[in-house]
Design an enzyme around this catalytic site. Structure first.
Site, PDB file in Angstrom:
ATOM      1  N   GLU A 255       3.813   1.336   0.525  1.00 45.49           N
ATOM      2  CA  GLU A 255       2.869   0.276   0.164  1.00 45.49           C
ATOM      3  C   GLU A 255       1.506   0.739   0.632  1.00 45.49           C
ATOM      4  O   GLU A 255       1.267   0.883   1.825  1.00 45.49           O
ATOM      5  CB  GLU A 255       3.250  -1.042   0.820  1.00 45.49           C
ATOM      6  N   CYS A 294      -3.552  -6.266   2.989  1.00 49.26           N
ATOM      7  CA  CYS A 294      -3.193  -5.655   1.715  1.00 49.26           C
ATOM      8  C   CYS A 294      -3.469  -6.556   0.526  1.00 49.26           C
ATOM      9  O   CYS A 294      -3.593  -6.071  -0.599  1.00 49.26           O
ATOM     10  CB  CYS A 294      -1.728  -5.245   1.731  1.00 49.26           C
TER      11      CYS A 294
END
Length: 590
Positions: A255, A294
């Site tokens: 990620e 994120c």
């Protein structure tokens, strides 16, 4: 000077390796030193040979009891952990709660999920299937733990949530964990490890923590091991391309960078309730955790005619937040520093790169004085807002479509109001974790979901709900990473709520934003054991068949990209192991 060490092979390692100073990012005061460890091959073997068998011998419910015990243990030390998060990570107290309570919530959610799983060490999937119509042979799929170690290489921005979120999934699936926190903010992760290890809740070998350099860890991994990495795209590419990882087919989940977008529908008018929500959410997403998360907004798409008004509104609100930026120990401070000197340098370089195709309309990247901080000290960057022109926006090579500045930085992008152009602009980013569409136009939202959804890990379409619709039942369907609300006829529009992927894996929360949830806060109830606060932006709840008066259930580990020890697709799509008995396909949980 305090030295924090690794816990490997069942013992805390002596501090004989290279050391790295850990500092308070608001004052640059040295808090401790992190000592790198050696003998990582032994640690991997310890996890496989000691921790793995112990966890696999337990049922899901027994593993869930471990998670619940850890959640209670850490909740008892919550205030200590919050204080440490403020000092070592530069977090405001609110941001510290976002991290620590997020980790506690994930543990509690998966502990509750375990109660719904069989009292067995593996799962039986589906009904026996006929292989050949005329044969008596039947095939049964089993989901079983892999006989390896789950290596978690975590990011600096969520040292608690990132570590506990990944670990909860692996432990429930029956895999031991070797956690490698980012060095710069590892004090918090280390303290959590001290508490967990000291309580002797987990069986030996089920949990190890590696402080400092990752060293030669990847050289010792094999085909039964998994790696879950959160961090930069460059480092993620290095892990994926590591010769030993490739040679042994080690499963890798990355990620990394994400150019998340906000899209204002053409119906969003200045002064409306939805307009106010846009401004409020944009400021929060830009400044929460100092923009170091994120799902933070990086690109804001707005109708060209409405751009000046939105710019003015954001300038005012961000100016207020800039005046409240400083040492998070001060009660007047609403935004703290970036985590490291390198993060600050990278952010300033990123802003300079963005200025090649956009102009700064709010903020000074070189500002040096902040609240309750000596001049020139700390790693501070006030909120920066840029604006691009229409021609630059339609150039897929423009830097704001390629570079994520991991800081409180976003760029206003004018567009023509069409879904087609919005989808094209969002797509120039090469895929991202989340995008948010604001509109009360049902057709616009539906088209936006269809066009933007495939490019994203999750879609979020906030909308107002009419009072008449609030009490009416709303049918929800769940499909992979997106929960879709099929609104009653009285409602002004449909909505999509995030069920996002990533290490920022959200727990069930006491109440998520009503405007960005498929089941609004008024309709849904959280799992009773969750001890944490309100979740601001997205949730991992999956909706029950009817939201009104129903209780949402935690999403299964299968829906999490951080579930490095759990399948994300049907086992039939995986390479199966040798059948454990005739007619049975045993699929490792991975």
């Amino acid at each position: 000077m305090r030295v924090i060490e690794s816990f490997l092979n069942g013992a805390w390692q002596s501090a004989d390796g290279p050391r790295t100073s850990l500092v308070n990012p608001a004052t640059e005061e040295v808090l401790a030193e992190a000592a790198s460890a050696r003998g990582l091959g032994d640690a991997v073997r310890h996890a496989r040979e000691v921790g793995g068998p112990a966890l696999r011998a337990m049922s899901f419910r027994q593993r869930g009891a471990l998670l619940q015990a850890i959640a209670k243990l850490l909740h008892a030390h919550r205030e200590e952990l919050l204080d440490l998060a403020v000092v070592s990570g530069g977090n405001t107290r609110g941001d510290a709660k976002f991290d620590v309570d997020g980790g506690l919530g994930v543990l509690a959610a998966y502990a509750e999920l375990a109660e719904s799983l069989p009292d067995a060490p593996w799962l039986v999937e589906g009904e026996p299937a006929v292989v050949v119509r005329t044969s008596k042979v039947r095939v049964q799929h089993l989901l079983q733990p892999r006989h390896g170690v789950a290596v978690h290489i975590n990011a600096f921005n969520f040292p608690a949530w990132g570590m506990l979120g990944k670990a909860a999934v692996a432990w429930l699936a029956g895999m031991p964990v070797l956690s490698k926190p980012a060095t710069s903010t590892s004090l918090l992760a280390h303290r959590i490890a001290e508490l967990v290890v000291g309580a002797n809740i987990l069986p030996p070998g089920a949990f190890q923590i590696l402080i400092g350099s990752v060293g030669d860890l990847l050289d010792h991994l094999g085909p039964q091991d998994v790696v879950a990495f959160t961090g930069s795209a460059d480092t993620g590419a290095k892990i994926r391309g590591h010769r030993n990882v490739l040679a042994h087919g080690v499963r890798v989940n990355v990620e990394a960078d994400s150019l998340n977008s906000v899209v204002l529908g053409p119906d969003v008018q200045e002064g409306s309730e939805l307009w106010d929500l846009v401004v409020r959410d944009a400021v929060t997403e830009l400044t929460q955790k100092t923009g170091q998360k994120c799902t933070a907004t990086r690109r804001i798409l707005v109708l060209e005619a409405a751009l000046p008004a939105l710019r003015d509104a954001l300038e005012g609100r961000l100016g207020e937040r800039a005046a409240q930026t400083g040492n998070p120990l001060s009660k007047s401070v609403k935004m703290g520093p970036l985590s490291t000197a390198q993060q600050l340098a990278d952010a300033r370089a990123g802003v300079a790169a963005l200025r090649e195709r956009a102009r700064v309309v709010r903020g000074d990247p070189q500002r040096g004085e902040f609240v309750d901080v000596p001049a020139g000290k700390g790693f501070f960057l006030e909120p920066i807002l840029l604006e691009a022109d229409a021609a630059a926006v339609l150039d897929r090579s423009a830097v704001f479509h390629r570079v994520e500045v991991f800081a409180p930085v976003a760029t206003l992008l004018p567009y023509d109001g069409s879904v087609a152009q919005a989808a094209a602009i969002v797509g120039f980013g090469g895929g991202s974790l989340v995008s948010t569409v604001y509109s009360d136009d049902r057709e616009y939202v539906a088209r936006a979901v269809a066009e933007l959804g495939p490019q994203l890990g999750a879609s979020s379409c906030p909308t107002r709900r009419a009072p008449a619709a609030r009490s009416a039942p709303a049918a929800c369907s769940r499909r992979r990473s997106t929960a879709v609300l099929v609104a009653p006829a009285a409602a002004p529009s449909s909505a999509v709520a995030s069920a996002s992927s990533s290490t920022c894996s959200a727990p069930p929360c006491r109440a998520a934003r009503a405007s960005s949830r498929a089941c609004s806060a008024a309709d849904a109830r959280p799992p009773p054991r969750y001890p944490g606060p309100t979740c601001r932006s997205w949730s991992r709840w999956s909706c029950s068949s009817r939201c009104s008066g129903a209780s949402p259930t935690p999403a299964s580990p299968a829906s999490s990209s951080t579930a490095s020890a759990w399948p994300r697709s049907r086992p039939s799509a995986r390479a199966s192991s040798s059948p454990s008995r005739p007619g049975t396909t045993a699929t490792p949980i991975s």
